[in-house]
Design a protein around this motif. Structure first.
Motif, PDB file in Angstrom:
ATOM      1  N   PHE A  31     -10.820   5.915   5.499  1.00  0.00           N
ATOM      2  CA  PHE A  31     -10.740   5.035   4.324  1.00  0.00           C
ATOM      3  C   PHE A  31     -12.008   4.179   4.190  1.00  0.00           C
ATOM      4  CE2 PHE A  31      -5.907   5.463   4.585  1.00  0.00           C
ATOM      5  CZ  PHE A  31      -5.831   6.269   3.461  1.00  0.00           C
ATOM      6  N   ILE A  32     -12.576   3.760   5.325  1.00  0.00           N
ATOM      7  CA  ILE A  32     -13.829   2.990   5.278  1.00  0.00           C
ATOM      8  C   ILE A  32     -14.935   3.859   4.655  1.00  0.00           C
ATOM      9  CG2 ILE A  32     -15.654   1.936   6.730  1.00  0.00           C
ATOM     10  CD1 ILE A  32     -13.167   0.179   6.789  1.00  0.00           C
ATOM     11  N   ASN A  33     -14.980   5.133   5.076  1.00  0.00           N
ATOM     12  CA  ASN A  33     -15.975   6.049   4.496  1.00  0.00           C
ATOM     13  C   ASN A  33     -15.744   6.213   2.990  1.00  0.00           C
ATOM     14  OD1 ASN A  33     -17.052   6.408   7.001  1.00  0.00           O
ATOM     15  ND2 ASN A  33     -16.167   8.446   7.355  1.00  0.00           N
ATOM     16  N   ALA A  34     -14.471   6.278   2.595  1.00  0.00           N
ATOM     17  CA  ALA A  34     -14.152   6.422   1.166  1.00  0.00           C
ATOM     18  C   ALA A  34     -14.630   5.189   0.393  1.00  0.00           C
ATOM     19  CB  ALA A  34     -12.645   6.615   0.979  1.00  0.00           C
ATOM     20  N   ILE A  35     -14.380   4.011   0.953  1.00  0.00           N
ATOM     21  CA  ILE A  35     -14.826   2.766   0.289  1.00  0.00           C
ATOM     22  C   ILE A  35     -16.343   2.799   0.100  1.00  0.00           C
ATOM     23  CG2 ILE A  35     -15.089   0.258   0.607  1.00  0.00           C
ATOM     24  CD1 ILE A  35     -12.331   0.407   2.141  1.00  0.00           C
ATOM     25  N   ASP A  36     -17.055   3.156   1.169  1.00  0.00           N
ATOM     26  CA  ASP A  36     -18.526   3.177   1.088  1.00  0.00           C
ATOM     27  C   ASP A  36     -18.999   4.125  -0.006  1.00  0.00           C
ATOM     28  OD1 ASP A  36     -18.680   1.336   3.094  1.00  0.00           O
ATOM     29  OD2 ASP A  36     -19.061   2.797   4.690  1.00  0.00           O
ATOM     30  N   TYR A  37     -18.358   5.311  -0.074  1.00  0.00           N
ATOM     31  CA  TYR A  37     -18.776   6.299  -1.062  1.00  0.00           C
ATOM     32  C   TYR A  37     -18.557   5.775  -2.488  1.00  0.00           C
ATOM     33  CZ  TYR A  37     -18.797  10.427  -4.030  1.00  0.00           C
ATOM     34  OH  TYR A  37     -19.068  11.309  -5.053  1.00  0.00           O
ATOM     35  N   PHE A  38     -17.362   5.294  -2.753  1.00  0.00           N
ATOM     36  CA  PHE A  38     -17.028   4.904  -4.127  1.00  0.00           C
ATOM     37  C   PHE A  38     -17.740   3.611  -4.553  1.00  0.00           C
ATOM     38  CE2 PHE A  38     -13.675   7.993  -3.336  1.00  0.00           C
ATOM     39  CZ  PHE A  38     -13.680   8.708  -4.523  1.00  0.00           C
ATOM     40  N   VAL A  39     -17.890   2.678  -3.621  1.00  0.00           N
ATOM     41  CA  VAL A  39     -18.616   1.442  -3.958  1.00  0.00           C
ATOM     42  C   VAL A  39     -20.076   1.770  -4.244  1.00  0.00           C
ATOM     43  CG1 VAL A  39     -19.497  -0.729  -3.006  1.00  0.00           C
ATOM     44  CG2 VAL A  39     -17.071  -0.160  -2.760  1.00  0.00           C
ATOM     45  N   VAL A  63      -7.341   3.681  -0.839  1.00  0.00           N
ATOM     46  CA  VAL A  63      -8.054   3.306   0.397  1.00  0.00           C
ATOM     47  C   VAL A  63      -7.052   2.783   1.436  1.00  0.00           C
ATOM     48  CG1 VAL A  63     -10.222   2.829  -0.793  1.00  0.00           C
ATOM     49  CG2 VAL A  63      -8.582   0.974  -0.455  1.00  0.00           C
ATOM     50  N   GLY A  64      -5.843   3.173   1.358  1.00  0.00           N
ATOM     51  CA  GLY A  64      -4.793   2.783   2.283  1.00  0.00           C
ATOM     52  C   GLY A  64      -3.479   3.310   1.761  1.00  0.00           C
ATOM     53  N   SER A  65      -2.408   3.170   2.483  1.00  0.00           N
ATOM     54  CA  SER A  65      -2.410   2.455   3.735  1.00  0.00           C
ATOM     55  C   SER A  65      -2.712   3.388   4.909  1.00  0.00           C
ATOM     56  CB  SER A  65      -1.050   1.802   3.948  1.00  0.00           C
ATOM     57  OG  SER A  65      -0.145   2.677   4.549  1.00  0.00           O
ATOM     58  N   THR A  66      -3.359   2.814   5.907  1.00  0.00           N
ATOM     59  CA  THR A  66      -3.680   3.578   7.105  1.00  0.00           C
ATOM     60  C   THR A  66      -2.400   4.065   7.786  1.00  0.00           C
ATOM     61  OG1 THR A  66      -5.697   2.311   7.420  1.00  0.00           O
ATOM     62  CG2 THR A  66      -4.803   3.410   9.363  1.00  0.00           C
ATOM     63  N   PHE A  67      -1.402   3.194   7.852  1.00  0.00           N
ATOM     64  CA  PHE A  67      -0.182   3.556   8.569  1.00  0.00           C
ATOM     65  C   PHE A  67       0.525   4.734   7.891  1.00  0.00           C
ATOM     66  CE2 PHE A  67       4.217   3.291   9.897  1.00  0.00           C
ATOM     67  CZ  PHE A  67       4.122   2.992  11.246  1.00  0.00           C
ATOM     68  N   PRO A 116      -3.525  -4.633  11.683  1.00  0.00           N
ATOM     69  CA  PRO A 116      -4.941  -4.658  12.091  1.00  0.00           C
ATOM     70  C   PRO A 116      -5.819  -3.717  11.254  1.00  0.00           C
ATOM     71  CG  PRO A 116      -3.496  -4.435  14.004  1.00  0.00           C
ATOM     72  CD  PRO A 116      -2.628  -4.264  12.792  1.00  0.00           C
ATOM     73  N   TYR A 117      -5.267  -2.586  10.866  1.00  0.00           N
ATOM     74  CA  TYR A 117      -6.050  -1.601  10.110  1.00  0.00           C
ATOM     75  C   TYR A 117      -6.164  -2.026   8.645  1.00  0.00           C
ATOM     76  CZ  TYR A 117      -5.234   0.623  14.490  1.00  0.00           C
ATOM     77  OH  TYR A 117      -5.192   0.855  15.846  1.00  0.00           O
ATOM     78  N   MET A 118      -5.097  -2.624   8.146  1.00  0.00           N
ATOM     79  CA  MET A 118      -5.154  -3.159   6.781  1.00  0.00           C
ATOM     80  C   MET A 118      -6.227  -4.251   6.711  1.00  0.00           C
ATOM     81  SD  MET A 118      -1.992  -4.685   4.561  1.00  0.00           S
ATOM     82  CE  MET A 118      -1.802  -6.202   5.464  1.00  0.00           C
ATOM     83  N   LYS A 119      -6.225  -5.114   7.722  1.00  0.00           N
ATOM     84  CA  LYS A 119      -7.205  -6.210   7.737  1.00  0.00           C
ATOM     85  C   LYS A 119      -8.637  -5.661   7.830  1.00  0.00           C
ATOM     86  CE  LYS A 119      -8.412 -10.405  10.227  1.00  0.00           C
ATOM     87  NZ  LYS A 119      -8.179 -11.199  11.438  1.00  0.00           N
ATOM     88  N   ARG A 120      -8.801  -4.623   8.630  1.00  0.00           N
ATOM     89  CA  ARG A 120     -10.138  -4.033   8.765  1.00  0.00           C
ATOM     90  C   ARG A 120     -10.611  -3.473   7.416  1.00  0.00           C
ATOM     91  NH1 ARG A 120     -11.494   1.398  11.766  1.00  0.00           N
ATOM     92  NH2 ARG A 120     -13.667   1.487  11.132  1.00  0.00           N
ATOM     93  N   ILE A 121      -9.735  -2.788   6.723  1.00  0.00           N
ATOM     94  CA  ILE A 121     -10.088  -2.209   5.413  1.00  0.00           C
ATOM     95  C   ILE A 121     -10.405  -3.321   4.407  1.00  0.00           C
ATOM     96  CG2 ILE A 121      -9.037  -1.060   3.399  1.00  0.00           C
ATOM     97  CD1 ILE A 121      -7.885   0.967   5.420  1.00  0.00           C
ATOM     98  N   HIS A 122      -9.587  -4.347   4.392  1.00  0.00           N
ATOM     99  CA  HIS A 122      -9.790  -5.409   3.397  1.00  0.00           C
ATOM    100  C   HIS A 122     -11.021  -6.256   3.716  1.00  0.00           C
ATOM    101  CE1 HIS A 122      -6.052  -4.971   0.923  1.00  0.00           C
ATOM    102  NE2 HIS A 122      -5.903  -4.071   1.868  1.00  0.00           N
ATOM    103  N   THR A 123     -11.312  -6.405   4.998  1.00  0.00           N
ATOM    104  CA  THR A 123     -12.544  -7.104   5.376  1.00  0.00           C
ATOM    105  C   THR A 123     -13.754  -6.293   4.897  1.00  0.00           C
ATOM    106  OG1 THR A 123     -11.416  -8.006   7.302  1.00  0.00           O
ATOM    107  CG2 THR A 123     -13.827  -8.065   7.347  1.00  0.00           C
TER     108      THR A 123
END
Lengths: 216, 379
Positions: free
Chosen positions: B204-212, B166-170, B245-252
């Motif tokens: 990655f946010i979409n991936a988190i939603d799917y797997f969770v 689910v990362g890293s975005t960079f 900022p993108y790491m923080k968004r994913i972890h939040t």
């Protein structure tokens, strides 16, 4: 403005990643009667070495180097046709640069090629994912020159191919014709010694320093 | 290869033999459970980061290992049984993102190749970023997430954590775009770089939603990390502007979804980025657990100082040493690392500082296990 001031300005433009400024100052240098060879040697190369030093000190990073390289390319577009007429003068030797077979990580390789070029090597850039057959053919083409082979690998899987490259060069009886440097994240001094290559370096700027020493 | 019921992860100690049962108090899952819950295991767990290496164990090619999530699972599961380490199967690679956004990759079937690599970047110009569509996980899983899901379902079936990338975005943005162009945009076209980073982060946010949603937050041990944000490429200031900022968004998002542990791999030299990784927890007010697996450039002591109060830190043996050093020397190298890290307040695991070399001889991995058994015992 004196020739020295123009050359310093050219160097500064490159250090400051000023692509347009590099072009205009190159033209200014030519208008002032500075040769293309001197513009490269005493202006652009000096700037690129400063960039390399600042990179080593952690004052500049890859994006800055890449922009400086673009500024250098812009100047070289103007200077190369003139240089071909003027002649390039003596160089340290021919550096055959490449990325090992199976590996396409080109950024470090490009930086090494640039730094070797500004330090007086004639560069033959074979690119990425290069087979031993191609390397041997290229060494044969330049046989008789002072040759430096500078290869990089960013993965442990491609690093292992460096051993095969040295073996292939030995089997062709070319080992005494070429100095061999290898670099890349997984490459260590021990590895280089184990596979009977000559040297490694910790980054592109260091590679240029080591290469110049190696060719003496 | 079919996995029989009695070889399930929860019963793995049964396949280890009588001697092991006599000398080891904990099974691999118990050992991991202990460390992750802040308790002391019987010995330090070993997470060799043995991904492609495991293809040797079942005899599949490295290309098939990446191209087929089932083969990928079976090889890793066989390797963990063979060696007795604590790492559970996971799927991912450094160039993930390009295929998912419509680019082309090639699997590593050729000489010297170690992982899938990009043949065609979906983004080559700034105009391409505007046209880029964020992959939609609701209709069909994009790209390699199909294989990641196959592996995840096998893990979940056997009670193992689900580890998906689910990362890293960079790092993903640096392969979705032509890498050299992306690096240049950081200076010349920062707005374009942010637009691209935002879209990659959305994936990655979409991936988190799917797997969770499919496996449950409590079963997740997502993986975040990559090499492109290392300080060999960008400065800590650039990291703060373009990666953090993108790491923080994913972890939040992970926190809000209820995920309580994340495997972090700040790859290569990220010493100057450490203060940003430290502030991630504070800014999110997160009480979950990170497992930090830094590159070999970061001393274990520095990791303990930065993260030891809350998180598990990992010993980080330089992967190339597994190719250049002897078994005996590797045991000594691992011993030093273990002694440096094993008393970290919130836990320590012995690991390779990046992927264990796919073609290293098995005895080199055995050196890690033997060092953990000999020098990593807490009794």
């Amino acid at each position: 403005m004196s020739d020295r001031e123009i050359l310093n300005k050219l160097s500064d433009r490159l250090v400051n990643q000023d692509i347009e400024g590099c072009k205009t100052t190159t033209l200014e240098a030519l208008d002032a009667g500075i040769s293309a060879f001197d513009a490269i040697n005493e202006g652009l190369s000096v700037g690129m070495k400063i960039v390399g030093d600042k990179y080593e000190l952690g004052e500049l990073y890859l994006p800055h180097i890449m922009m400086s390289a673009k500024a250098m390319d812009a100047a070289m577009e103007i200077l190369t046709p003139i240089l071909e007429k003027e002649g390039t003068g003596e160089n340290i030797g021919t550096a055959i640069t490449f990325v090992q077979e199976g590996d396409i990580h080109e950024i470090g390789h490009r930086l090494v090629s640039i730094m070797l070029g500004v330090n007086g090597f004639n560069i033959v850039d074979l690119g990425v994912d290069v087979s031993n057959k191609t390397i041997i053919e290229e060494i044969n083409k330049h046989n008789g020159d002072k040759i430096l082979l500078a290869g990089s690998a960013l993965m442990t899987t491609s690093m292992q191919g460096q051993k095969d490259t040295v073996t292939a060069i030995e089997e062709q009886g070319l080992r005494d014709s070429v100095k061999i440097m290898f670099g890349g994240a997984p490459v260590s001094e021990k590895w280089v010694k184990d596979i009977r290559a000559d040297a490694t370096a910790k980054n592109a700027a260091d590679a240029a320093r080591v290469a110049v020493e190696l060719m003496k | 290869m079919k996995t029989t019921k009695n070889a399930q992860y929860i019963g793995i100690v049964g396949v280890k033999g009588g001697k092991e049962l006599m000398t080891q108090r904990m099974t691999s899952p118990e050992r991991m459970m202990a460390v992750m819950s802040g308790k002391r295991p019987d010995r330090v767990p070993v997470i060799p980061f043995a991904l492609g290496y495991s293809s040797q164990v079942t005899g599949v090619s490295l290309g098939d290992w990446y191209a087929d999530g089932d083969k990928c699972f079976e090889a890793q599961f066989a390797s963990m049984r063979l060696h007795g380490y604590e790492e559970t199967p996971m799927y991912g690679y450094a160039s993930m993102g390009a295929l998912e956004f419509g680019g082309e990759i090639e699997y590593p079937y050729g000489k010297g190749q170690g992982a899938p690599f990009v043949k065609k970047h979906p983004v080559n110009t700034i105009e391409d970023i505007d046209k880029l569509q964020v992959p939609d996980f609701e209709k069909e899983l994009p790209g390699a997430y199909k294989q990641a899901d196959k592996l995840a379902s096998r893990c979940a079936e056997m009670g193992m954590p689900v580890s998906v990338q689910v990362g890293s975005t960079f790092t993903a943005a640096s392969v979705v775009a032509n890498t050299s162009e992306f690096i240049s945009w950081l200076l010349m076209e920062p707005d374009a770089a942010h637009l691209l980073l935002g879209k990659v982060c959305d994936m990655f946010i979409n991936a988190i939603d799917y797997f969770v949603d499919k496996y449950g937050a409590q079963k997740m041990l997502p993986f975040d990390g990559g090499p492109s944000e290392s300080n060999t490429l960008i400065s800590a200031e650039m990291f703060e502007e373009f990666a953090y900022p993108y790491m923080k968004r994913i972890h939040t998002h992970l926190k809000e979804a209820g995920v309580n542990s994340v495997l972090m791999h700040p790859c290569s030299d990220q010493n100057k980025n450490i203060p940003h990784y430290v502030k991630l927890r504070t800014e999110m007010d997160w009480s979950g657990k990170y497992v930090w697996l830094f590159g070999p450039e970061t001393p274990v002591k520095a990791q303990i100082e930065a993260f030891g109060d809350h998180d598990v830190v990992c010993g980080n043996i330089n992967p190339s040493l597994f190719l250049t050093e002897s078994y005996e020397d590797l045991v000594e190298i691992c011993k030093e690392n273990i002694l440096e890290g094993m008393h970290s307040p919130s836990g320590y695991m012995l690991a390779a500082g990046c992927e264990f070399p796919p073609h290293a001889p098995p005895i080199k991995l055995m050196a890690m296990m033997d060092a953990a058994e000999t020098y990593g015992r807490y009794e």
